[in-house]
Design a protein around this motif. Structure first.
Motif: not given
Length: 126
Positions: A9, A11-13, A15, A108-109
């Motif tokens: 990923a 980022c993560r959501t 973040d 969520g990624e």
């Protein structure tokens, strides 16, 4: 890069605060680029962090972006871009737009979506 190669990923959501943007570095087919990743609820949008007006980054400080009324504002020249489409709606590059980077969200990624990019598709993931 195909779906299996993009298992990491960017980022993560979580973040990305809702209604805001972050900068991330990612390896694209043309090389490493800095991206603007925005989140509005479940929708995530990504663009190259390059203003079409003068080729400068849009952030006012590393990873910090100006957002106002659904528009992303270039800190260098004040150009305004619709956050959901990347289209320039004001300033010196009116009629141009940010270069979209296809992404998808899973569990969520946020991942680069090489399949959408290869098919010439852009848009959001939600």
């Amino acid at each position: 890069m195909d779906r299996n190669e993009s298992a990491r990923a960017i980022c993560r959501t979580g973040d990305i605060p809702d209604g805001e943007a972050i900068a991330v570095d990612a390896v694209l087919p043309d090389g490493e680029e800095n991206l603007i990743v925005l989140r509005f609820g479940e929708a995530v949008h990504a663009y190259l962090n390059i203003c079409p007006h003068a080729g400068r980054r849009l952030d006012w400080a590393p990873g910090k972006f100006l957002l106002s009324k659904g528009a992303l504002v270039c800190a260098a020249h004040g150009a305004s871009f619709m956050a959901a489409s990347g289209a320039c709606i004001g300033g010196p590059c009116r009629g141009q737009g940010l270069r979209r980077v296809a992404v998808r969200v899973e569990a969520g990624e946020v991942f680069l979506d090489a399949g959408r990019a290869a098919a010439g598709l852009s848009g959001t993931s939600d």
